[in-house]
Structure formats: C-alpha cells, structure tokens
Design a protein around this motif. Sequence first.
Motif, mmCIF file in Angstrom:
data_model
loop_
_atom_site.group_PDB
_atom_site.id
_atom_site.type_symbol
_atom_site.label_atom_id
_atom_site.label_comp_id
_atom_site.label_asym_id
_atom_site.label_seq_id
_atom_site.Cartn_x
_atom_site.Cartn_y
_atom_site.Cartn_z
ATOM 1 N N ASP A 161 49.023 41.127 32.690
ATOM 2 C CA ASP A 161 47.988 40.089 32.627
ATOM 3 C C ASP A 161 46.753 40.529 33.407
ATOM 4 O OD1 ASP A 161 50.461 39.042 31.895
ATOM 5 O OD2 ASP A 161 49.959 37.021 32.567
ATOM 6 N N LEU A 162 45.582 40.417 32.777
ATOM 7 C CA LEU A 162 44.364 40.986 33.352
ATOM 8 C C LEU A 162 43.609 39.994 34.238
ATOM 9 C CD1 LEU A 162 43.069 42.834 30.164
ATOM 10 C CD2 LEU A 162 44.542 43.724 31.989
ATOM 11 N N HIS A 163 43.478 38.742 33.794
ATOM 12 C CA HIS A 163 42.739 37.715 34.538
ATOM 13 C C HIS A 163 41.357 38.220 34.939
ATOM 14 C CE1 HIS A 163 46.009 34.748 34.902
ATOM 15 N NE2 HIS A 163 46.798 35.815 34.928
ATOM 16 N N LEU A 164 40.663 38.807 33.989
ATOM 17 C CA LEU A 164 39.360 39.410 34.264
ATOM 18 C C LEU A 164 38.310 38.342 34.544
ATOM 19 C CD1 LEU A 164 39.412 42.132 31.486
ATOM 20 C CD2 LEU A 164 39.584 42.531 33.955
ATOM 21 N N GLU A 165 37.399 38.671 35.466
ATOM 22 C CA GLU A 165 36.282 37.786 35.768
ATOM 23 C C GLU A 165 34.952 38.530 35.675
ATOM 24 O OE1 GLU A 165 36.945 34.630 38.851
ATOM 25 O OE2 GLU A 165 38.577 36.001 39.450
ATOM 26 N N ARG A 166 34.826 39.664 36.403
ATOM 27 C CA ARG A 166 33.576 40.425 36.423
ATOM 28 C C ARG A 166 33.883 41.911 36.317
ATOM 29 N NH1 ARG A 166 33.457 36.346 39.938
ATOM 30 N NH2 ARG A 166 34.566 37.651 41.455
ATOM 31 N N SER A 167 32.944 42.655 35.747
ATOM 32 C CA SER A 167 33.145 44.089 35.600
ATOM 33 C C SER A 167 33.180 44.808 36.940
ATOM 34 C CB SER A 167 32.038 44.685 34.725
ATOM 35 O OG SER A 167 30.763 44.475 35.327
ATOM 36 N N PRO A 192 37.689 44.975 41.419
ATOM 37 C CA PRO A 192 38.528 46.188 41.533
ATOM 38 C C PRO A 192 39.549 46.311 40.416
ATOM 39 C CG PRO A 192 38.296 45.114 43.671
ATOM 40 C CD PRO A 192 37.695 44.190 42.654
ATOM 41 N N HIS A 193 40.123 45.189 39.959
ATOM 42 C CA HIS A 193 41.124 45.310 38.910
ATOM 43 C C HIS A 193 40.501 45.624 37.556
ATOM 44 C CE1 HIS A 193 40.271 40.966 39.327
ATOM 45 N NE2 HIS A 193 40.420 40.890 38.031
ATOM 46 N N ALA A 194 39.187 45.373 37.383
ATOM 47 C CA ALA A 194 38.514 45.828 36.163
ATOM 48 C C ALA A 194 38.438 47.356 36.158
ATOM 49 C CB ALA A 194 37.129 45.206 36.055
ATOM 50 N N SER A 245 50.848 41.888 37.105
ATOM 51 C CA SER A 245 49.452 41.729 36.708
ATOM 52 C C SER A 245 48.603 42.863 37.256
ATOM 53 C CB SER A 245 48.913 40.396 37.228
ATOM 54 O OG SER A 245 47.510 40.344 37.162
ATOM 55 N N VAL A 246 47.591 43.243 36.492
ATOM 56 C CA VAL A 246 46.665 44.275 36.972
ATOM 57 C C VAL A 246 45.925 43.800 38.216
ATOM 58 C CG1 VAL A 246 44.563 45.535 36.367
ATOM 59 C CG2 VAL A 246 46.415 45.355 34.719
ATOM 60 N N GLY A 247 45.614 42.507 38.310
ATOM 61 C CA GLY A 247 44.872 41.980 39.442
ATOM 62 C C GLY A 247 45.730 41.526 40.605
ATOM 63 N N GLN A 248 47.034 41.723 40.538
ATOM 64 C CA GLN A 248 47.946 41.262 41.572
ATOM 65 C C GLN A 248 47.899 42.178 42.785
ATOM 66 O OE1 GLN A 248 51.905 41.059 40.020
ATOM 67 N NE2 GLN A 248 52.810 41.473 41.992
ATOM 68 N N ASN A 249 48.077 41.601 43.982
ATOM 69 C CA ASN A 249 48.053 42.420 45.200
ATOM 70 C C ASN A 249 49.433 42.518 45.836
ATOM 71 O OD1 ASN A 249 48.368 39.859 46.173
ATOM 72 N ND2 ASN A 249 46.473 39.815 47.362
ATOM 73 N N GLU A 250 50.479 42.175 45.070
ATOM 74 C CA GLU A 250 51.845 42.313 45.548
ATOM 75 C C GLU A 250 52.596 43.287 44.649
ATOM 76 O OE1 GLU A 250 53.696 38.493 45.619
ATOM 77 O OE2 GLU A 250 51.937 37.505 46.429
ATOM 78 N N ASP A 251 53.861 43.521 44.977
ATOM 79 C CA ASP A 251 54.773 44.273 44.105
ATOM 80 C C ASP A 251 54.381 45.735 43.966
ATOM 81 O OD1 ASP A 251 57.177 43.977 42.760
ATOM 82 O OD2 ASP A 251 56.234 43.823 40.796
ATOM 83 N N GLY A 252 53.743 46.293 44.997
ATOM 84 C CA GLY A 252 53.467 47.720 44.977
ATOM 85 C C GLY A 252 52.173 48.072 44.266
ATOM 86 N N SER A 253 52.103 49.326 43.837
ATOM 87 C CA SER A 253 50.886 49.861 43.232
ATOM 88 C C SER A 253 50.618 49.253 41.865
ATOM 89 C CB SER A 253 51.005 51.383 43.092
ATOM 90 O OG SER A 253 51.236 51.985 44.337
ATOM 91 N N VAL A 254 49.347 49.143 41.529
ATOM 92 C CA VAL A 254 48.966 48.715 40.191
ATOM 93 C C VAL A 254 49.353 49.814 39.199
ATOM 94 C CG1 VAL A 254 46.651 49.709 40.294
ATOM 95 C CG2 VAL A 254 47.058 47.738 38.847
ATOM 96 N N GLY A 255 49.579 49.440 37.961
ATOM 97 C CA GLY A 255 49.955 50.420 36.952
ATOM 98 C C GLY A 255 50.268 49.734 35.639
#
Length: 407
Positions: free
Chosen positions: A15-21, A24-26, A239-249
């Motif tokens: 899940d992306l939950h994008l807001e702005r370009s 950081p998760h963008a 989620s790509v924008g999540q700050n838990e559960d380890g590294s993004v990927g």
Amino acid sequence: MTADHGVFAFAHVGDLHLERSSDPHAADLRAILAEVDGLHGHGLLDFAYLPGDLAEDGRAEQYAVLREALHRHPDLPVRLIAGDHDRQHGTMTDFDALFAAVAGSPRGGGHAARRHDLPRPHDPAPVTHYYFAETFAGVRCLFLDMVSPGYGRKGFGLDFRLGPCQLAWLAEELARADEEGRPCAVFTHTYPDDLCVPDEKAALAGLIRHHGVRLVEMGHTHYNELAPDGRTLYAAARSVGQNEDGSVGYAVAAIDGPVTSWRFKPLDRALPFVMITSPADRRLATAPLAMADGRISVRALVLSDRPQGDWCCCVRVDDGRPHAMVPDGPRTVHARIPWPEGARRLAVTVTDGTGQADTEVIEPVGRSFVPPPAPDRPGSDAARLPAWPQKGLRGDQLGPNRNGRPW
C-alpha cells in the motif's frame, strides 16, 4: 495470456498512501519500480502488483505521483486494484480519471475487465465496479474489486463488498480453472473476513477453500504476514510508507507446480535474491515432501540484474556439502540431491561475480503431513473455519488467528 516460464512469479509493492512527490516513500516507490522493471526486463517477473490504497486521500494530485512513477517504466506490466483510501470521499472519480489509460488498472483498456453497476441505497446514482482475470505462466489470476461495490467514505468506516455479479463471476472462473487444471491466485485488498456482508464473507471463503485457490495476495494490513490454512496461502505485505517491520521493499510470490512460495525483498539489500520454489517450507506446505530413492528435487527462483553466467547457485542440506544447481529455465535453477534420514533444513545460496550473496533456508515437511480435506461444495465448511486471521506468520513465528486461538 503470457508465455509459460515454468514458474509464475510477481512482485507485490505494498500500500502506497501517496501524498506528495517529495515524500520519502515516493522516492522508495521509484526505486522499487526501477528494480522490478529491470528484473522484468530480464524475464524474471511477470508483473508488479499494487493492492490498493494508492493515495492517502484519493485525490488527483496524489495519484499523479504514482502516474509519474509508472510512466518512467512503460514496459513494466502493472496490475492494480482499489483500496478503501482510494474512496475516502465517497467517490472514485479521481481514481478513474487518472488511471483510465493505465494498462493494468481495471479502468484501463489493457485487458477485458468485467463491469457492473450496483444500486445504492438513498442515492439515485449506481456505483460501477470492475474486476478481471488474466493467465500468467499457466496460473489464472483473478483481480477483485472490494471497494467500488461498497458505500464507504471518509468518516463512514470500512465497507468492503463484492456484490452478486462479482461473486457469480468468481465462481465461474474458479470452476473453469478446475476443469482446465489451472492453479488460481486471487488478488484483493484485504481478507475475506473483512467483508461487511456475512453471506459474502462465507461465500468467498468457501469458494477459495473448495476450489483450492493457491494464493490470496492482499494489502491493507501494512505488515508482512502469511496466513496459511493448509490449502491456501493468504499473504499481505508491508506498506511502502510504513516505518515499522524493518526495511522498505517489496514481496515476491511464486507458484511452481504444487508449491506456493513467498519472500520479502528489502530495498536496501542488493541483488541477487533467491527464493526456494520447491519443495515447500513446512509452514506453507499442502502436501508431504516428495522423495524417490532417498533424493529430492530442489528448484529456486533467482532474481539478478546480471546474466546467468555471472552468478552461481548451490544447495546444502543441514551442514552438509554444497550441491551445484544448474539453470532449468530463464528464472530458475534446479538440482536433485540426497535427503538423508533425519535431515531438517534446506539452504540455497546464490553468489554473483562481485561476491554479493543471498541465502534462503527452509524446513521441508516430512511424510507425516496430512493436508486438510477439501469441502464437498463451495461454502459447505465455511461455518466451521476459524475467522480469517489479520496476523499470520511474521518472521519465523506462526501467530494466532483473529480469535486468539492457535492454528
């Protein structure tokens, strides 16, 4: 239908939950798509799956961030569906407007999407929902729309529904796949237990179980979790924008004959990446370990940005000597090795010419494994099943179901 590569494999971008370009998760999304596009270009992945909640508030300017990222990779097949955040304001007008021309969107023209209009209470305008099916590498993939048939909006609460037309279509698709001998994977935003209508919840769970759907791939939960029931693997990715559960990927899922596999690929871990696609790990197995003359066949999916000649792969049983694996297709390597009595673990390691390596370790299941029986008819045993879990396997742990009882 795409060419049959022997093993069906795809990337799940959470899940992306994008807001702005500038978020950081963008930037993480752009990096993930670049890596996945390169792997697809080498013939290693069939598509990238986006499971909904693409925008935080369902606004046009938020979808524009994703559209810009996708336009950088015009040759990457993307399959996306809607999530509850894509309908935060009671409408999917912006979703439709920006993705009408995106191949892989149910609103796009890249495949034959089914479309039905459903009446809404206290509203003269019907709601349109879209769902579709495609075949990749011999696997029938069914993409569901749980969001459009609902009546939810921001402040209203979750309202996941399917509607009678979509349920009937799903039943027909699953029955036809059975007749053709094709395995099936279902792509949806969340677990069947989150559907609002009890009869739909039981019907969807019963269809999945009765037809032995191999994989149900979901978003919504924002965690890497696996919830197998002995026949079907329910899998969700962080989620790509999540700050838990380890590294993004992103997650990689595969279906190889009777075995379904799943593993997370962190973005901060360089390629290559290896995932054992046969035999099954004991926690995901649906059949006992196949053995003949004391030997087993091992196959693994290797994701690398280098050609096959630039890396090597080996398999090891417990702490025994390594056995070389050889390519048996554009994406997989294979070896037939001895399986000593009492052996427990199987490790496959891939190493490229720079010394970069990756290893996966599994525990194949013994002959004592007995899979649960199939129900006599769709929905016949749904009432006896535990509620579908919101948290399943995380890391090396098998968690409880939603009622707190062990599986």
